[in-house]
Design a protein around this motif. Structure first.
Motif, PDB file in Angstrom:
ATOM      1  N   SER A 262      11.713 -37.159  -6.058  1.00 14.41           N
ATOM      2  CA  SER A 262      12.135 -37.203  -4.743  1.00 14.41           C
ATOM      3  C   SER A 262      12.425 -35.932  -4.169  1.00 14.41           C
ATOM      4  O   SER A 262      11.855 -35.391  -3.104  1.00 14.41           O
ATOM      5  N   ARG A 263      13.107 -34.865  -4.989  1.00  9.60           N
ATOM      6  CA  ARG A 263      13.281 -33.761  -4.617  1.00  9.60           C
ATOM      7  C   ARG A 263      11.947 -32.830  -4.761  1.00  9.60           C
ATOM      8  O   ARG A 263      11.898 -31.895  -3.551  1.00  9.60           O
ATOM      9  N   VAL A 267      10.969 -30.951  -1.124  1.00  8.46           N
ATOM     10  CA  VAL A 267      10.802 -29.564  -0.766  1.00  8.46           C
ATOM     11  C   VAL A 267       9.284 -29.398  -0.462  1.00  8.46           C
ATOM     12  O   VAL A 267       9.027 -28.321   0.541  1.00  8.46           O
ATOM     13  N   GLY A 268       8.104 -30.244  -1.006  1.00  2.00           N
ATOM     14  CA  GLY A 268       6.988 -29.812  -0.574  1.00  2.00           C
ATOM     15  C   GLY A 268       6.540 -30.156   0.931  1.00  2.00           C
ATOM     16  O   GLY A 268       6.099 -29.474   1.354  1.00  2.00           O
ATOM     17  N   ALA A 269       7.589 -31.202   1.191  1.00  2.00           N
ATOM     18  CA  ALA A 269       7.247 -31.522   2.676  1.00  2.00           C
ATOM     19  C   ALA A 269       7.849 -30.706   3.784  1.00  2.00           C
ATOM     20  O   ALA A 269       7.430 -30.647   4.703  1.00  2.00           O
ATOM     21  N   PRO A 273       4.506 -27.548   5.807  1.00  2.57           N
ATOM     22  CA  PRO A 273       4.210 -27.313   7.231  1.00  2.57           C
ATOM     23  C   PRO A 273       4.730 -25.863   7.442  1.00  2.57           C
ATOM     24  O   PRO A 273       4.165 -25.141   8.390  1.00  2.57           O
ATOM     25  N   VAL A 274       5.739 -25.132   6.807  1.00  5.91           N
ATOM     26  CA  VAL A 274       6.169 -23.936   7.070  1.00  5.91           C
ATOM     27  C   VAL A 274       4.970 -23.013   6.876  1.00  5.91           C
ATOM     28  O   VAL A 274       4.745 -21.935   7.492  1.00  5.91           O
ATOM     29  N   GLY A 275       4.418 -23.095   5.771  1.00  6.65           N
ATOM     30  CA  GLY A 275       3.364 -22.229   5.526  1.00  6.65           C
ATOM     31  C   GLY A 275       2.188 -22.467   6.465  1.00  6.65           C
ATOM     32  O   GLY A 275       1.344 -21.247   6.778  1.00  6.65           O
ATOM     33  N   SER A 298       1.964 -21.875   1.677  1.00  4.85           N
ATOM     34  CA  SER A 298       0.946 -23.111   1.835  1.00  4.85           C
ATOM     35  C   SER A 298       0.608 -23.656   0.538  1.00  4.85           C
ATOM     36  O   SER A 298       0.648 -24.811   0.399  1.00  4.85           O
ATOM     37  N   GLY A 299       0.501 -22.795  -0.435  1.00  2.00           N
ATOM     38  CA  GLY A 299      -0.039 -23.127  -1.566  1.00  2.00           C
ATOM     39  C   GLY A 299       1.168 -23.497  -2.394  1.00  2.00           C
ATOM     40  O   GLY A 299       0.924 -24.698  -3.095  1.00  2.00           O
ATOM     41  N   ALA A 300       2.277 -23.069  -2.262  1.00  2.00           N
ATOM     42  CA  ALA A 300       3.612 -23.691  -3.144  1.00  2.00           C
ATOM     43  C   ALA A 300       3.824 -25.236  -2.681  1.00  2.00           C
ATOM     44  O   ALA A 300       3.857 -26.114  -3.297  1.00  2.00           O
TER      45      ALA A 300
END
Length: 394
Positions: A262-263, A267-269, A273-275, A298-300
């Protein structure tokens, strides 16, 4: 090693696309079609053959995967025009599809046979992550260095990978088979989910597709963006940008992979978008350093989303059809890698690259957020229906 080399062979053309454009006189849309043709081969291998390692054995699928990869590199060397490029990429996709749908399960099998007491070990998943994303990252860097410093880079790059795959083929032939071929060969189900798992699998596939979309865009059109908008003609720099993107995906998965899923997805979500937003900003206000930061973020984010997608797909797969379920998952993910890039190149005919990137970022960000919400809301089926604790593919 074989997994890493074959995966890196698929992403190696990233810094070479401008050279192919100049050689064969085609534009951005043809670049994305040539790039996406690997998806055709991969999808065919995933859907038609990806489940066979559960029945025929792991090594009997990985050896042909390497042989097809070698044939693809020979085609790219010998057939020097656009049809040859597309044919080589399709063959590359077939080899990649065979390898990706089998290697992860093979790594788990080998570890279980060597260390049967270590049930549920994270090591095979970590190795698979490093092999997959490490290969994705190293391919563009190797090709970028070849284009920058070696003669005839379109031929030299293929020769390097031909030799590497031949060495890996010899090594794989010395590995043991892990599927008991003496057991009665019951026909495995190609795609068998646990009860109530379809919506979860749908969300998992969407996560894979959205995560791979930005990877496909940078891999196919990143060179054009750097050359045309950021005004740099360094092939090595193009390879470095792709290396940072895929490398960040690998690092993010390895660093945060032990967190609850879930974490990881949350974090990915946020990072994804920031990237994407920073990618659009870097095009509006051209700055190389900002573009490199943007593709890294974006890759992370895509790496974390992809890991979550694989975990959710595996969690709803019946144990006897894990390879088949993963094959379908990869088809969806690779379609995400290919089709949005083609659509983006078509959009460039009507909009500036900055405007197209804003639209691209908005669609991917919204889609990823909705997919994460669905994946987090749906719980995996209860352990009583069969648990796949050891399967942590990427």
């Amino acid at each position: 090693m074989a997994f890493t080399v074959l995966i890196s062979f698929g992403t190696a053309p990233t810094p070479l696309w401008p050279l192919y454009e100049a050689r064969d006189n085609f534009g951005a849309t043809t670049v994305t079609v040539a790039y996406a043709s690997i998806v055709v081969g991969a999808a065919a291998a995933f859907l038609g053959l990806g489940h066979l390692s559960d029945r025929l054995g792991r090594r009997r699928i990985i050896v042909p995967a390497l042989l097809v990869g070698i044939v693809a590199s020979v085609v790219l060397i010998a057939w020097r025009d656009l049809p040859g490029l597309i044919a080589g990429r399709i063959l590359n996709g077939v080899g990649l599809g065979l390898m990706a749908s089998t290697a992860t399960t093979y790594l788990h099998d080998l570890h279980h046979e060597a260390r049967p007491e270590r049930t549920g070990s994270l090591l095979p998943g970590i190795v698979a992550t490093a092999a997959n994303l490490g290969g994705l990252a190293s391919g563009p860097l190797v090709a970028g260095a070849a284009a920058e410093w070696l003669p005839a880079p379109l031929i030299t790059t293929q020769a390097i990978f031909t030799l590497a795959m031949a060495v890996c083929l010899a090594l794989v032939l010395s590995t043991p088979e892990t599927v008991d071929l003496e057991l009665p060969a019951a026909e495995p189900s190609r795609f068998d989910l646990r009860p109530g798992g379809r919506r979860t699998f749908g969300a998992a596939g969407a996560l894979g597709a959205f995560a791979f979309a930005i990877l496909g865009l940078i891999s196919s059109l990143g060179a054009s963006v750097l050359h045309g908008t950021l005004h740099t003609d360094s092939h090595l720099l193009v390879g470095l940008a792709a290396f940072l993107m895929f490398g960040s995906a690998a690092v993010a998965q390895l660093v945060l992979g032990r967190l609850p899923m879930s974490r990881v997805l949350t974090v990915g979500a946020v990072v994804f978008p920031v990237g994407l937003v920073l990618c659009a900003v870097a095009l509006y206000h051209p700055a190389l350093w900002l573009y490199l930061v943007a593709v890294s973020l974006s890759g992370a984010g895509s790496g974390l989303l992809f890991k979550g997608g694989v975990e959710r797909a595996v969690s709803v797969a019946e144990p006897a059809s894990r390879a088949g379920v993963l094959a379908v998952f990869f088809v969806v993910a690779y379609l995400g890698m290919g089709m949005p890039s083609v659509l983006f190149s078509i959009a460039l005919r009507h909009f500036a690259v900055q405007t197209a990137m804003i639209g691209f970022a908005a669609v991917l960000s919204c889609g990823a957020t909705v997919s994460v919400a669905v994946a987090l809301r749906d719980r995996a089926p209860a352990p009583g229906t069969g648990t796949v604790q050891s399967a942590r593919p990427f």
